[in-house]
Enzyme design. Structure first.
Site, PDB file in Angstrom:
ATOM      1  N   HIS A 176     -20.685   6.711  11.724  1.00 35.39           N
ATOM      2  CA  HIS A 176     -22.122   6.876  11.943  1.00 35.39           C
ATOM      3  C   HIS A 176     -22.872   6.666  10.629  1.00 35.39           C
ATOM      4  CE1 HIS A 176     -25.462   9.587  13.891  1.00 35.39           C
ATOM      5  NE2 HIS A 176     -25.966   8.487  13.357  1.00 35.39           N
ATOM      6  N   HIS A 199     -20.951   6.992  20.796  1.00 37.79           N
ATOM      7  CA  HIS A 199     -20.874   8.000  19.730  1.00 37.79           C
ATOM      8  C   HIS A 199     -21.642   9.264  20.089  1.00 37.79           C
ATOM      9  CE1 HIS A 199     -20.720   9.870  15.808  1.00 37.79           C
ATOM     10  NE2 HIS A 199     -22.035  10.000  15.831  1.00 37.79           N
ATOM     11  N   ASP A 229      -5.320   0.368   7.438  1.00 34.68           N
ATOM     12  CA  ASP A 229      -5.380  -0.666   8.477  1.00 34.68           C
ATOM     13  C   ASP A 229      -6.672  -0.588   9.286  1.00 34.68           C
ATOM     14  OD1 ASP A 229      -4.425  -2.908   9.771  1.00 34.68           O
ATOM     15  OD2 ASP A 229      -3.318  -1.768  11.276  1.00 34.68           O
ATOM     16  N   CYS A 268     -22.768  12.763  18.215  1.00 33.55           N
ATOM     17  CA  CYS A 268     -22.840  13.418  16.914  1.00 33.55           C
ATOM     18  C   CYS A 268     -22.095  14.755  16.939  1.00 33.55           C
ATOM     19  CB  CYS A 268     -24.290  13.644  16.507  1.00 33.55           C
ATOM     20  SG  CYS A 268     -25.130  12.122  16.037  1.00 33.55           S
ATOM     21  N   GLU A 280       0.842  -1.186   0.000  1.00 32.49           N
ATOM     22  CA  GLU A 280       0.000   0.000   0.000  1.00 32.49           C
ATOM     23  C   GLU A 280       0.880   1.239   0.000  1.00 32.49           C
ATOM     24  OE1 GLU A 280      -0.803  -0.151   4.816  1.00 32.49           O
ATOM     25  OE2 GLU A 280      -2.480   0.247   3.491  1.00 32.49           O
ATOM     26  N   GLU A 281       0.249   2.371  -0.263  1.00 30.73           N
ATOM     27  CA  GLU A 281       0.935   3.659  -0.275  1.00 30.73           C
ATOM     28  C   GLU A 281       1.538   3.935   1.093  1.00 30.73           C
ATOM     29  OE1 GLU A 281      -0.551   8.333  -0.470  1.00 30.73           O
ATOM     30  OE2 GLU A 281      -1.891   6.756  -1.172  1.00 30.73           O
ATOM     31  N   ASP A 295     -11.542   1.130  13.931  1.00 34.33           N
ATOM     32  CA  ASP A 295     -10.084   1.181  13.958  1.00 34.33           C
ATOM     33  C   ASP A 295      -9.565   2.126  12.875  1.00 34.33           C
ATOM     34  OD1 ASP A 295      -7.908   0.432  15.426  1.00 34.33           O
ATOM     35  OD2 ASP A 295      -7.466  -1.350  14.255  1.00 34.33           O
TER      36      ASP A 295
END
Length: 196
Positions: free
Chosen positions: A86, A139, A110, A141, A50-51, A100
């Site tokens: 969300h 969570h 990742d 908002c 990957e980059e 993650d």
């Protein structure tokens, strides 16, 4: 690893298509692609490529809820990652969550995906269902959630909790009379309250 990250990448592309045209939303997080390379002559015949991300690497969401990271809450990238979570959660009716989220600025790598036990549309994630429960409970908002018109999880979660906080209990002297008794409110002890 490739399957999970590239699946999350596809969700991120749809999210970008919805968010970028909104006035004031600005740049959106991008999940970089990851590729599986087969090298039959090598001792380790498979590798991922990957980059390279250069700069300060930040975890914007975490797997276990125990890590507190203010960059997640206070930075634009952190808020937009939380909004992305969300958005995916709402688009999949609570069946899938990209978690993650980490990377440099708006470029992420990742990542993990949590799904309900049976998976989602044939896809099973690599993270525990508890990450979905944790996200739903923690969570908060932000302005980007509001810009996308996402439904607050606080009211939904509180309604679900209230409905399950009552149970029916049989009185010891009677098998026919039932009494409703509220369960003791349980607060998650394993989590440090933080924004996702």
């Amino acid at each position: 690893e490739c399957y999970v990250q590239n699946t999350a990448r596809e969700y991120a592309k749809i999210y970008a298509a919805e968010a970028e045209p909104l006035e004031g939303f600005g740049e959106v997080p991008e999940i970089i692609p990851i590729f599986l390379v087969h090298r039959p002559a090598n001792n380790i015949p498979y590798a991922t490529v990957e980059e390279e991300l250069v700069g300060e690497f930040v975890k914007y969401s975490v797997r276990d809820g125990k890590e507190v990271n203010f960059l997640r809450r206070d930075s634009e990238a952190g808020q937009k990652c939380c909004t992305f979570q969300h958005w995916v959660y709402e688009k999949t009716n609570g069946s899938l969550l990209v978690t993650d989220l980490q990377g440099v600025g708006m470029k992420l790598t990742d990542v993990g995906i949590a799904t309900l036990a049976k998976g989602y549309k044939g896809f099973k994630g690599n993270c525990s269902i508890s990450f979905i429960e944790q996200f739903r409970a923690l969570h908060q908002c932000n302005k980007y959630c509001e810009m996308l018109g996402l439904t607050s999880l606080r009211t939904t979660h509180q309604k679900q909790r209230k409905a399950t906080s009552m149970k029916t209990k049989t009185l010891p002297n009677s098998s026919t009379i039932k009494k409703t008794v509220p369960k003791k409110a349980r607060e998650p002890r394993d989590f440090i309250s933080s924004e996702h």
